[in-house]
Design an enzyme around this catalytic site. Structure first.
Site, mmCIF file in Angstrom:
data_model
loop_
_atom_site.group_PDB
_atom_site.id
_atom_site.type_symbol
_atom_site.label_atom_id
_atom_site.label_comp_id
_atom_site.label_asym_id
_atom_site.label_seq_id
_atom_site.Cartn_x
_atom_site.Cartn_y
_atom_site.Cartn_z
ATOM 1 N N CYS A 1 8.043 0.084 5.630
ATOM 2 C CA CYS A 1 8.757 1.365 5.756
ATOM 3 C C CYS A 1 8.709 1.871 7.197
ATOM 4 C CB CYS A 1 8.173 2.383 4.804
ATOM 5 S SG CYS A 1 6.394 2.452 4.873
ATOM 6 N N GLU B 1 18.237 1.607 5.018
ATOM 7 C CA GLU B 1 16.987 0.875 5.222
ATOM 8 C C GLU B 1 17.202 -0.553 4.701
ATOM 9 O OE1 GLU B 1 13.664 1.690 2.590
ATOM 10 O OE2 GLU B 1 12.335 1.598 4.309
ATOM 11 N N LYS C 1 -0.903 2.027 -10.832
ATOM 12 C CA LYS C 1 0.063 1.000 -11.235
ATOM 13 C C LYS C 1 0.522 0.220 -10.013
ATOM 14 C CE LYS C 1 4.445 0.568 -11.633
ATOM 15 N NZ LYS C 1 4.530 -0.897 -11.405
ATOM 16 N N GLU D 1 5.786 9.016 -0.522
ATOM 17 C CA GLU D 1 5.951 8.226 0.701
ATOM 18 C C GLU D 1 7.127 7.306 0.454
ATOM 19 O OE1 GLU D 1 4.483 8.732 3.376
ATOM 20 O OE2 GLU D 1 2.495 9.551 2.956
HETATM 21 P P1 TAP Z 1 10.515 0.957 -5.853
HETATM 22 O O1 TAP Z 1 11.479 0.182 -6.636
HETATM 23 O O2 TAP Z 1 10.782 2.394 -5.651
HETATM 24 O O3 TAP Z 1 9.106 0.719 -6.556
HETATM 25 C C1 TAP Z 1 7.923 1.306 -6.106
HETATM 26 C C2 TAP Z 1 6.954 1.433 -7.263
HETATM 27 O O4 TAP Z 1 7.486 2.357 -8.223
HETATM 28 C C3 TAP Z 1 6.721 0.131 -8.015
HETATM 29 O O5 TAP Z 1 5.387 0.093 -8.484
HETATM 30 C C4 TAP Z 1 7.673 0.268 -9.193
HETATM 31 O O6 TAP Z 1 7.279 -0.505 -10.291
HETATM 32 C C5 TAP Z 1 7.571 1.745 -9.488
HETATM 33 N N1 TAP Z 1 8.712 2.314 -10.208
HETATM 34 C C6 TAP Z 1 9.971 1.837 -10.293
HETATM 35 N N2 TAP Z 1 10.730 2.641 -11.080
HETATM 36 C C7 TAP Z 1 9.929 3.641 -11.492
HETATM 37 C C8 TAP Z 1 10.125 4.800 -12.314
HETATM 38 N N3 TAP Z 1 11.307 5.071 -12.859
HETATM 39 N N4 TAP Z 1 9.082 5.621 -12.536
HETATM 40 C C9 TAP Z 1 7.880 5.378 -11.975
HETATM 41 N N5 TAP Z 1 7.623 4.302 -11.191
HETATM 42 C C10 TAP Z 1 8.644 3.449 -10.943
HETATM 43 O O7 TAP Z 1 10.309 0.401 -4.398
HETATM 44 P P2 TAP Z 1 9.972 -1.083 -3.971
HETATM 45 O O8 TAP Z 1 11.223 -1.888 -4.003
HETATM 46 O O9 TAP Z 1 8.829 -1.548 -4.755
HETATM 47 O O10 TAP Z 1 9.487 -0.865 -2.460
HETATM 48 C C11 TAP Z 1 10.378 -0.817 -1.404
HETATM 49 C C12 TAP Z 1 10.621 0.628 -0.981
HETATM 50 O O11 TAP Z 1 9.406 1.352 -0.822
HETATM 51 C C13 TAP Z 1 11.314 0.719 0.361
HETATM 52 O O12 TAP Z 1 12.350 1.655 0.296
HETATM 53 C C14 TAP Z 1 10.233 1.225 1.314
HETATM 54 O O13 TAP Z 1 10.621 1.920 2.428
HETATM 55 C C15 TAP Z 1 9.411 2.058 0.423
HETATM 56 N N6 TAP Z 1 8.060 2.147 0.968
HETATM 57 C C16 TAP Z 1 7.669 3.283 1.582
HETATM 58 C C17 TAP Z 1 6.435 3.380 2.131
HETATM 59 C C18 TAP Z 1 6.006 4.645 2.781
HETATM 60 S S1 TAP Z 1 4.488 4.791 3.159
HETATM 61 N N7 TAP Z 1 6.815 5.611 3.017
HETATM 62 C C19 TAP Z 1 5.550 2.324 2.066
HETATM 63 C C20 TAP Z 1 5.959 1.176 1.437
HETATM 64 C C21 TAP Z 1 7.220 1.104 0.884
HETATM 65 P P3 TAP Z 1 7.843 -1.984 -10.542
HETATM 66 O O14 TAP Z 1 7.974 -2.635 -9.214
HETATM 67 O O15 TAP Z 1 6.826 -2.620 -11.376
HETATM 68 O O16 TAP Z 1 9.138 -1.780 -11.224
#
Ligand code: TAP
Length: 451
Positions: free
Chosen positions: A263, A355, A154, A229
């Protein structure tokens, strides 16, 4: 059938309309992936390796197209986007060697022969965030497929385009459609279903710590395998004996790359007090040199933020902080925000403790080695960090003392596909990339034969 518009964050214009996958389609896709599992795990190791190599070659041939798609969909600079597509190719090539090297062990025991096997798990659900749509997807699907699992993936709702293209390339390379499926949909629907569906044996989640905690709780119900992650709040520690010019010249790119939506962004710069002012002077020049603008232009170094909502979130950290200096940014349309340096700043300010995930960096002084380590570890995160010093002993002492999964000395490199990548503390658990990731997509089975 529902669909939605994918937006270019540099222009706020529609790029494409994408079909939104719902719960029934998710269940059907998981069913197909489960049905395909027996066949995929039985593919001869050399043939599975060849299919993955063909997939890598197809990505290579499509590299410029994939990169341009990411520029349009995620606002990544063209230079970064080419690196990202190249990373997918390299990760696939690296893991294409794995099917023929999934060795077990023969362990000496009395009264018989003991063998271990590295068995695939079944259907793996990969949930990807919007900040690095291509590489993070491949860190999940490449080792999972190599180990003999089938994959449902996804992408983030905001950034599905490159993942959809990768699925086409996989099919064109001969990988059966049911073995690797991409399902653009909402996290609360498709992602959540990966967690609750009993035929998904493992979830790989990259995203926020907040959602990661819910997923961990959900997986507990079925004792589902999980790699997390999550977020980071990483320190760039600069000692007085460092090459200060180089540390200052590279520091902007360690935090403003991908507009800070990384991240591994070094969003806290810790500088030894006796060189603090000198560093800030050098850093200001470097920050003002960062080229912010059209991500499709070859000379651009920083693009826009992913959305208006995310920009509002970033702004909320800066509202009540002292801005020391800023770089430039276009006015709009698009979701622009300039590189922003906060100093002086209280170590308890939200922009330091949380963050920010945007082009914002806090610069704080420290007195000695112990103080630097204390400040670096003063966070619930533990993903990465940098240490700048000419003293090799200190470099190793501090590397050992900082609670983070990926550290670099006199460099800001965090991701190399040969080596394990992942977090300490609330940055998650499990490791992606390198040999560790492969192990996480298999179960060890022990078989004893009585002689
Ligand atoms: P999230 O809101 O956590 O979303 C990440 C993914 O999870 C998206 O595909 C999202 O789908 C999905 N998701 C959301 N709610 C969910 C649920 N209840 N059940 C299952 N999946 C769900 O994060 P973001 O805003 O996209 O990304 C930013 C964050 O990711 C930052 O905190 C960053 O640090 C972290 N990040 C960490 C890493 C590593 S390697 N540690 C790398 C990249 C990013 P939708 O977007 O379609 O809702």
């Amino acid at each position: 059938m529902t669909s939605y518009d994918v937006i270019n964050p540099a222009t706020a214009e529609r790029v494409e309309t994408v079909h939104l996958v719902g719960i029934d389609e998710t269940d059907a896709a998981i069913g197909r992936a489960h049905a395909a599992f027996a066949g995929w795990r039985a593919v001869a190791p050399g043939d599975r390796a060849r299919l993955l190599r063909r997939f890598a070659d197809a990505v290579d041939a499509d590299l410029e197209n994939l990169a341009r798609l990411e520029v349009a969909n995620a606002g990544h600079t063209i230079g970064n986007a080419r690196w990202e597509a190249g990373n997918v190719r390299d990760v696939l090539t690296y893991y294409s060697a794995a099917p023929e090297r999934l060795f077990g062990r023969q362990i000496p025991v009395p009264d018989g022969v003991n063998l271990t096997f590295a068995e695939p798990l079944g259907v793996v659900g990969v949930i990807v965030p919007w900040n690095f749509p291509m590489p993070i997807a491949s860190w999940g699907f490449a080792p999972a497929l190599a180990a003999g699992n089938t994959v449902v993936l996804k992408p983030a709702e905001l950034t599905p385009l490159t993942a959809l293209r990768l699925a086409e390339l996989a099919r064109e390379s001969g990988i059966p459609a049911e073995v690797f499926q991409v399902l653009p949909g909402k996290g609360s629907v498709v992602g959540q279903r990966f967690v609750t569906h009993p035929l998904v044996r493992k979830v790989v989640f990259t995203g926020s710590t907040e959602v990661g905690k819910q997923i961990m709780a959900g997986c507990a119900d079925q004792v589902k395998r999980l790699t997390l992650e999550l977020g980071g709040n990483n320190a760039n520690i600069i000692f007085a004996d460092a090459d200060l010019e180089k540390a200052a010249a590279t520091a902007p790119y360690a935090v403003f790359d991908n507009a800070g939506q990384d991240c591994c962004a070094r969003s806290r710069i810790l500088v030894q007090r006796k060189v603090y002012d000198k560093f800030l002077g050098l850093f200001e020049k470097a920050v003002q040199g960062v080229v912010v603008g059209d991500p499709g232009s070859e000379s651009t170094e920083m693009g826009p933020l992913i959305s208006a909502a995310h920009r509002d979130h970033v702004v909320s950290y800066v509202d009540d902080a002292d801005v020391a200096f800023r770089g430039g940014a276009p006015e709009g349309p698009g979701f622009w925000y300039p590189p922003t340096v906060l100093a002086p700043i209280d170590p308890d300010h939200r922009a330091v403790t949380d963050e920010v995930f945007g082009p914002v960096v806090a610069v704080l002084p420290f007195d000695d080695e112990a103080d630097a380590v204390r400040l670096a570890n003063d966070t619930e995160y533990g993903l990465s960090g940098s240490i700048w010093t000419r003293d090799v002993g200190r470099a190793l002492r501090v590397s050992r003392a900082v609670d983070a999964g990926n550290l670099s000395v006199n460099s800001h490199s965090s991701v190399r596909y040969w080596t394990p990548f992942g977090g300490f503390k609330q940055s998650g658990f499990g490791r992606e990339l390198g040999p560790d990731a492969l192990a996480s997509f298999t179960e060890t089975k022990n078989v004893f034969l009585s002689t």
